[in-house]
Design a protein around this motif. Structure first.
Motif, PDB file in Angstrom:
ATOM      1  N   GLN A  59      47.089  44.248 -19.242  1.00  0.00           N
ATOM      2  CA  GLN A  59      47.664  45.481 -19.770  1.00  0.00           C
ATOM      3  C   GLN A  59      46.696  46.163 -20.709  1.00  0.00           C
ATOM      4  OE1 GLN A  59      50.986  44.991 -22.610  1.00  0.00           O
ATOM      5  NE2 GLN A  59      50.478  42.803 -22.699  1.00  0.00           N
ATOM      6  N   VAL A  64      50.422  48.793 -17.510  1.00  0.00           N
ATOM      7  CA  VAL A  64      50.482  47.418 -17.029  1.00  0.00           C
ATOM      8  C   VAL A  64      49.819  47.416 -15.652  1.00  0.00           C
ATOM      9  CG1 VAL A  64      51.968  45.524 -16.299  1.00  0.00           C
ATOM     10  CG2 VAL A  64      52.582  46.876 -18.307  1.00  0.00           C
ATOM     11  N   LYS A 137      53.321  52.831 -19.012  1.00  0.00           N
ATOM     12  CA  LYS A 137      54.328  52.566 -20.042  1.00  0.00           C
ATOM     13  C   LYS A 137      54.886  53.888 -20.570  1.00  0.00           C
ATOM     14  CE  LYS A 137      51.906  48.409 -21.643  1.00  0.00           C
ATOM     15  NZ  LYS A 137      51.219  47.775 -22.777  1.00  0.00           N
TER      16      LYS A 137
END
Length: 349
Positions: A59, A64, A137
């Protein structure tokens, strides 16, 4: 030369080099507009791999990155991928390879998440392919994902504790207690314990297999302190209790917080005696270095160590492990070290 490579989406080729090289902070995976970083959050997801599938992931502050091996005959049209803010599914020719939800973590931005089909490099098995998934994210702050795959569930029981008394410029600044995860990486922990006690005597180099008197030769502010070179003391040496080098055991523990302790290496399966302590989360090192412990007491010493480092990694003053050993009394003795450090700080004030 020890080298820690960054994540696949990074534009830099090397994130840290020991053995005479340089540590460098990872570049961002995407050129998104910079956003203010907030306090670190910890998230978990539970994606289940199909039988025979061995996925890996890392990450960045923003993404990710998942790698799922597939057969060399697979083509893009064979792949079915669905991603939603709370769940994911990946299938090849109708067979599900990876699926699950992000119930324990932050949402992902489905519109900015994507997959590509890549060829494996020779080192990791040329002739095969893998699906590279990038999950964006949604959180604007640094949202550190602790777990992604069900197979990563680990028993992080503290099996042993090592203490290290540290001095800067000849002045003792206190002791650190390092909690060790012997059920995650038993061979790595046994190596570290023996090097802390010196119970294996002298190594093939003719130098003691002992951290006592060894310095932290590289300290990079906002990144890490590296030490443990028992033979040369400059990052070019070191040896394990098993001989020169030994294999990687587990990448299940992650560089998720200040004070995590991991093995430095020169590539896969080249662990010796060198280790490093992180000054903060370092997810770009996940999957490349074995994390086997964390600072349980004496975390405040890291601030004083970091203060003598710089971006080049060369300490402005010598930082040395004056003495070290096993802490045998459990949590009670940890509190004793905390009190001892407080008294030393008061005496030096």
């Amino acid at each position: 030369m020890l080298a820690l490579r960054s994540h696949p989406g990074c534009t830099c080729s090397t994130s840290y080099r020991a053995h005479g090289g340089r540590f460098a902070r990872p570049a961002a995976a995407h050129a998104r507009a910079a956003a203010p970083r907030r306090t670190a959050l910890r998230a978990q997801a539970l994606l289940k791999e199909a039988d025979g599938v061995s996925a890996s992931w890392t990450q960045t502050p923003d993404d990710v990155l998942i790698r799922v091996p597939v057969d060399a005959s697979v083509r893009g049209r064979d792949i079915s991928f669905e991603v939603h803010p709370k769940r994911l599914s990946l299938a090849v020719d109708g067979k599900q390879l990876l699926a699950g939800n992000f119930a324990g973590g932050g949402d992902v931005n489905a519109d900015e998440s994507f997959w590509t089909l890549e060829k494996s490099d020779e080192e990791s098995g040329g002739g095969r392919k893998y699906v590279a998934i990038t999950l964006a994210k949604k959180s604007m702050g640094y949202n550190s994902w602790e777990m992604l795959l069900e197979s990563e569930r680990v028993d992080a029981t503290v099996t042993d504790r090592v203490w290290m008394q540290v001095a800067i410029g000849g002045q003792v600044i206190g002791k650190m207690v390092i909690a060790l995860f012997g059920k995650v990486a038993p061979k790595t922990v046994d190596n570290f314990k023996s090097l802390a006690t010196g119970d294996k005597g002298v190594g093939p180099s003719g130098k003691p297999l002992h951290y006592k008197g060894v310095r932290f030769h590289r300290i990079i502010t906002e990144f890490m302190a590296q030490g443990g070179d028992t033979t040369l003391g400059n990052g070019f040496g070191g040896e394990s209790i098993y001989g020169d080098k030994f294999e990687d055991e587990s990448f299940k523990m992650r560089h998720e917080e200040r004070g995590c302790v991991a093995m430095a290496n020169a590539g896969p399966n080249t662990n010796g005696s060198q280790f490093y302590i992180c000054f903060g989360p370092a997810p770009h090192l996940d999957g490349k270095h074995v994390v086997f412990g964390r600072i349980e007491a004496g975390l405040e010493l890291l601030g004083r160590m970091e203060a003598v480092g710089d971006e080049s990694g060369t300490p402005s003053d010598e930082v040395v492990v004056v003495d070290c050993g096993l802490l045998l009394g459990g949590a009670g003795d940890v509190e004793g070290v905390v009190d001892e450090n407080k008294q030393l700080t008061l005496a030096q004030a």
